[in-house]
Design an enzyme around this catalytic site. Structure first.
Site, PDB file in Angstrom:
ATOM      1  N   TYR A 322      44.463  19.620   5.696  1.00  0.00           N
ATOM      2  CA  TYR A 322      44.304  19.797   4.254  1.00  0.00           C
ATOM      3  C   TYR A 322      45.441  19.092   3.513  1.00  0.00           C
ATOM      4  O   TYR A 322      46.614  19.282   3.833  1.00  0.00           O
ATOM      5  CB  TYR A 322      44.289  21.288   3.905  1.00  0.00           C
ATOM      6  CG  TYR A 322      44.258  21.587   2.427  1.00  0.00           C
ATOM      7  CD1 TYR A 322      43.266  21.030   1.611  1.00  0.00           C
ATOM      8  CD2 TYR A 322      45.199  22.412   1.825  1.00  0.00           C
ATOM      9  CE1 TYR A 322      43.223  21.296   0.255  1.00  0.00           C
ATOM     10  CE2 TYR A 322      45.170  22.690   0.474  1.00  0.00           C
ATOM     11  CZ  TYR A 322      44.187  22.127  -0.313  1.00  0.00           C
ATOM     12  OH  TYR A 322      44.142  22.385  -1.660  1.00  0.00           O
ATOM     13  N   CYS A 323      45.098  18.229   2.548  1.00  0.00           N
ATOM     14  CA  CYS A 323      46.063  17.536   1.697  1.00  0.00           C
ATOM     15  C   CYS A 323      47.025  16.724   2.578  1.00  0.00           C
ATOM     16  O   CYS A 323      46.589  15.921   3.393  1.00  0.00           O
ATOM     17  CB  CYS A 323      46.780  18.550   0.811  1.00  0.00           C
ATOM     18  SG  CYS A 323      47.830  17.812  -0.469  1.00  0.00           S
ATOM     19  N   LEU A 324      48.331  16.921   2.462  1.00  0.00           N
ATOM     20  CA  LEU A 324      49.278  16.166   3.280  1.00  0.00           C
ATOM     21  C   LEU A 324      49.058  16.429   4.762  1.00  0.00           C
ATOM     22  O   LEU A 324      49.309  15.553   5.600  1.00  0.00           O
ATOM     23  CB  LEU A 324      50.722  16.537   2.919  1.00  0.00           C
ATOM     24  CG  LEU A 324      51.190  16.354   1.482  1.00  0.00           C
ATOM     25  CD1 LEU A 324      52.676  16.635   1.378  1.00  0.00           C
ATOM     26  CD2 LEU A 324      50.882  14.969   0.976  1.00  0.00           C
TER      27      LEU A 324
END
Length: 588
Positions: A322-324
């Site tokens: 998720y995300c980074l």
């Protein structure tokens, strides 16, 4: 004589070097001090952009004439709007706010003279946009920075921000006999006190980790200096053979994926018969300043995969970032593919970028000047504090995240109702100096991962080496990882890619529990043999479907699983360090 001259020059250099070091230390200290007052944004970024725009505008008499004529037309249009308003005619010249701009939605804004205030403001905003764009010779990035900067400056003077020109605030004053201003002052003092002492905002105490949020039962089954690995307790008599490993962003706490029981993605997956593992990142301190991006890969993802392989020998993993965390997962997956490691069954990337060339407005401020400014701050602290970074994110959406709160809490004298998602968003973390510098330079600034220059273990990796199926999720209103940037995984991966676009924004769009009102999504799969299509074309052919995207992802996971089921995993023989949610998530 020549020999003596060389010695003199060498002695002179030795005398100068300490002075240069002292000068550099002074600059670093000064930059760090300034950064604390500018939301870590470098003033040089805006200075260079406005200089570029100003010089080219000064040398463009034609553009000057154009914007002067545009100003006359804007005033002519404003006069027509006012005349139509006063005579009760339906306005054909009125300017409408952008769809995401809700500042003037109250009915009172349609009354005189408030109608004149916000129409004049929007017309002036439109004129400044024309004045700051289309100046020949200005670089595209500088043009975008200038337009962004002027928009932020103009937003300060929006009529909604002042008592005299905001009819909703004036109505509130009449209703409360002015008590709203007293309440607003009390709210301001309370918020200032909490900010000054480093406390979280009012209302967050209702969402305590382990009591109200992050309550899905489980055990911490592995721990090192960087992560705790949580294994959640199964809810079904048997579980699917392939487990899911979540790699959350280390920029915030992991429990956005395990919020309240009603909207926990972890709980939903466990109820569907999946074995779910979660990485919980250590909140670094000054002592962790030298942790690198490579350490996050090795001590984070690879350590978690090795631990799962010890617990579940021979089982492949549905790795999800998720995300980074998704960006880091793509690095780890490419490394594993390069090295012939076949422990992954699939890769899912949720609101995660691998190509940062079109990374949204955040990339406007990632250049050598900004990074040097930020590094000088992090060098002093040993880390970037989450609150400092949160301030920069708020600037990107100042209407929603800053000015709306000023009006609601301090002028209206009310309090926004706290939610689990808002409370989570205030539970910030820190980022080590070395890791964050490498992340911003190698990925955001130089785009090494997308362009084949990123190295792990001293050797380059390529995303197109990943051969397992990929499921990528973007959100329509994402200002951190714009969906068209996330979509570029199609260009880099040669394997099967299923792309899903869901409604809402970077965080709220991911928390899409069953029955959440107003949710919709689109998805489409590109096989290895399919030709690339542009994101606009993809949007046209991917049919809109109502509801949560979670079941669609579960169906995809099941299609890419063996179908084999295993008995319960937690049988008392698993060595546990602590109960979920663990200890790292509680670190302040």
């Amino acid at each position: 004589m020549k020999h003596e001259l060389d010695l003199t020059r060498l002695a002179s250099a030795k005398e100068v070097e300490p002075f240069e070091q002292a000068a550099a230390a002074i600059d670093q200290a000064f930059h760090g001090m300034v950064a604390r007052y500018t939301n870590v944004l470098s003033p040089m970024v805006f200075g260079a952009a406005f200089m570029d725009w100003g010089v080219h505008l000064a040398l463009s008499p034609g553009k000057q004439m154009q914007i002067a004529v545009d100003q006359l037309f804007q005033w002519q249009r404003f006069g027509a709007i006012m005349l139509e308003s006063l005579t009760g005619q339906r306005s054909t010249h009125a300017i409408l706010p952008r769809p995401e701009d809700n500042r003037f939605s109250e009915p009172e804004w349609r009354q005189w003279p408030y109608y004149a205030f916000w129409q004049a403001f929007l017309l002036q905003q439109e004129w400044w946009h024309k004045a700051t764009t289309g100046v020949e010779g200005v670089t595209q990035k500088h043009e975008q920075v200038v337009a962004f900067g002027m928009r932020q400056l103009l937003d300060i003077w929006a009529p909604s921000n002042f008592i005299v020109t905001n009819p909703a605030v004036r109505r509130r004053m009449r209703e409360t006999n002015g008590a709203n201003l007293m309440d607003g002052a009390a709210n301001f003092l309370e918020d200032w006190q909490k900010l000054r002492t480093g406390q979280r905002p009012i209302g967050t105490e209702a969402y305590q980790v382990g009591r109200d949020v992050a309550v899905t039962p489980g055990k911490v089954v592995f721990r090192n200096r960087l992560i705790e690995l949580i294994l959640y307790t199964p809810k079904t008599e048997s579980v699917k053979a392939e487990p899911i490993l979540f790699v959350p962003a280390w920029i915030m706490k992991y429990y956005i994926l395990d919020l309240s029981p009603s909207n926990s993605l972890v709980r939903y997956l466990v109820e569907q018969g999946f074995t779910v593992f979660m990485i919980s990142w250590h909140n670094p301190s000054e002592a962790d300043r030298d942790l690198s991006l490579e350490d996050y890969r090795r001590l984070g993802i690879m350590a978690a995969i090795d631990a799962i392989s010890m617990l579940l020998p021979g089982r492949k993993i549905h790795a999800t970032g998720y995300c980074l965390g998704g960006t880091l997962l793509s690095i780890a997956a490419a490394t594993m593919a390069r090295d012939g490691c076949e422990k992954l069954k699939t890769v899912s990337m949720i609101a995660a970028q691998v190509d940062f060339r079109e990374g949204g407005e955040l990339t406007l401020f990632i250049d050598e000047s900004q990074l040097k400014f930020l590094e000088d701050l992090m060098r002093q602290q040993g880390f970037l504090d989450g609150r400092q970074m949160l301030g920069a994110f708020q600037l990107l959406r100042s209407n929603d995240l800053f000015w709306s709160r000023i009006i609601h809490d301090y002028l209206m004298g009310k309090r926004h109702s706290m939610t689990d998602l808002i409370a989570w968003n205030t539970d910030t973390t820190r980022m080590p100096y070395r890791m964050h510098s490498e992340y911003l330079r190698k990925l955001f600034l130089d785009n090494d991962l997308a362009e084949g220059r990123f190295e792990t273990d001293g050797r380059p990796i390529a995303v197109n080496d990943i051969h397992v199926p990929i499921f990528a999720v973007g959100t329509e209103k994402d200002h951190i990882a714009p969906w068209k940037s996330v979509f570029k995984i199609h260009l880099l991966a040669k394997t099967e890619v299923t792309f899903l676009l869901t409604s809402s924004g970077h965080n709220a769009g991911i928390i899409s529990e069953i029955g959440h009102p107003g949710r919709h999504y689109r998805f489409h799969t590109k096989t290895e043999k399919d030709h690339y299509i542009h994101s606009n074309r993809w949007f046209a052919i991917a049919k809109r479907q109502e509801g949560s995207w979670w079941p669609q992802w579960v169906d995809w996971l099941q299609e890419h699983s063996s179908g084999e089921r295993k008995p319960l995993l937690l049988d008392g023989n698993v060595s546990a360090f602590a109960d979920a949610p663990g200890t790292y998530v509680l670190e302040a």
